[in-house]
Scaffold this motif. Structure first.
Motif, short mmCIF file in Angstrom:
data_model
loop_
_atom_site.label_atom_id
_atom_site.label_comp_id
_atom_site.label_asym_id
_atom_site.label_seq_id
_atom_site.Cartn_x
_atom_site.Cartn_y
_atom_site.Cartn_z
N SER A 1 8.00 1.31 13.89
CA SER A 1 7.68 1.81 12.56
C SER A 1 6.96 0.76 11.72
CB SER A 1 8.96 2.26 11.85
OG SER A 1 8.66 2.88 10.63
N ARG A 2 6.03 1.24 10.87
CA ARG A 2 5.29 0.38 9.96
C ARG A 2 5.17 1.09 8.61
NH1 ARG A 2 2.24 0.12 14.78
NH2 ARG A 2 0.74 1.64 14.02
N LEU A 3 4.95 0.30 7.55
CA LEU A 3 4.76 0.85 6.22
C LEU A 3 3.40 0.43 5.66
CD1 LEU A 3 8.30 0.09 4.70
CD2 LEU A 3 7.49 2.25 5.69
N TYR A 4 2.74 1.36 4.95
CA TYR A 4 1.41 1.14 4.42
C TYR A 4 1.34 1.60 2.96
CZ TYR A 4 0.22 1.51 9.43
OH TYR A 4 0.18 1.37 10.79
N ILE A 5 0.46 0.97 2.19
CA ILE A 5 0.03 1.50 0.90
C ILE A 5 -1.33 2.12 1.16
CG2 ILE A 5 -0.53 1.01 -1.51
CD1 ILE A 5 1.21 -1.55 -1.23
N ASP A 6 -1.50 3.37 0.77
CA ASP A 6 -2.69 4.15 1.10
C ASP A 6 -3.53 4.39 -0.16
OD1 ASP A 6 -4.52 5.95 2.20
OD2 ASP A 6 -3.14 7.65 2.06
N PHE A 7 -4.78 3.91 -0.13
CA PHE A 7 -5.68 4.10 -1.27
C PHE A 7 -6.72 5.18 -1.02
CE2 PHE A 7 -4.54 -0.53 -1.37
CZ PHE A 7 -3.70 -0.45 -2.47
N ASN A 8 -6.59 5.93 0.07
CA ASN A 8 -7.56 6.96 0.42
C ASN A 8 -6.82 8.24 0.85
OD1 ASN A 8 -10.13 8.06 0.98
ND2 ASN A 8 -9.97 7.48 3.13
N PRO A 9 -6.04 8.83 -0.06
CA PRO A 9 -5.23 9.99 0.32
C PRO A 9 -6.07 11.27 0.46
CG PRO A 9 -5.06 9.63 -2.03
CD PRO A 9 -5.90 8.50 -1.49
#
Length: 196
Positions: free
Chosen positions: A142-150
């Motif tokens: 598992s990994r976590l991301y902040i997404d700026f292109n939803p």
């Protein structure tokens, strides 16, 4: 920042004595590293910057002659007890360079829930996401991301969790602030009985 201060206060209560000793070795990112992160990701949340200014990563991170590996994050989803590491500023910049393709999930899986509709099906594109955390299994699970292109259904800055086997991408919070607050609100449940 009060949110990050509250996070650290709760975290220190939840960690074991040994983990606290290890974490106390850590220090914040350099001004140069923070400037590089801000330059590459102008939308980087202030709460993540503040977190990194206090602790520049816990993911097999060397501080002087000592290396630490302390899980301080979680997914913040319901009763999820799986802990995660915070990546260092340099690790974040390095690991966020490549495109993360998610289209394979649509081609090879019958499960329509494999990709949250809030996530853009173009995938996670370089410069448009921040990979900030890997799970205790060194990111393989598992990994976590902040997404700026939803997608049109999502919001810029939403937090995405990738889970492996079966693979899925899910939005778990609308912002990094909301994500941290969820960890506080769940009482750091992901750090309970970590040994088990």
């Amino acid at each position: 920042m009060d949110l990050v201060k509250n996070f650290f206060n709760g975290l220190r209560t939840a960690l074991t004595t040994d983990e606290l000793v290890e974490l106390n070795i850590a220090y914040g990112a350099t001004k140069e590293d923070i400037a590089a992160l801000r330059s590459k990701y102008p939308n980087c949340p202030e709460s993540l910057i503040c977190l990194l200014e206090n602790i520049d990563g816990t993911y097999w991170r060397k501080y002087g002659d000592n290396e630490i590996a302390v899980c301080i994050l979680g997914s913040g989803v319901e009763e999820d007890r799986y802990p995660y590491y915070l990546m260092s500023t340099k690790q974040i910049l390095e690991s966020s360079k490549e495109e993360e393709d998610i289209s394979y999930l649509l081609e090879y899986q019958d499960d329509e829930e494999a990709v949250d509709p809030k996530i853009n099906l173009e995938g996670l594109l370089p410069g448009k996401y921040i990979h900030f955390s890997d799970c205790m299994n060194n990111g393989g699970t598992s990994r976590l991301y902040i997404d700026f292109n939803p997608s049109n259904e999502g919001v810029c800055g939403q937090i995405i969790r990738f889970l492996h086997d079966p693979d899925e991408y899910e939005v778990i919070a609308n912002s990094f602030d909301e994500y941290l607050q969820n960890l506080i609100d769940c009482g750091f449940i992901y750090l309970e009985n970590e040994e088990e």
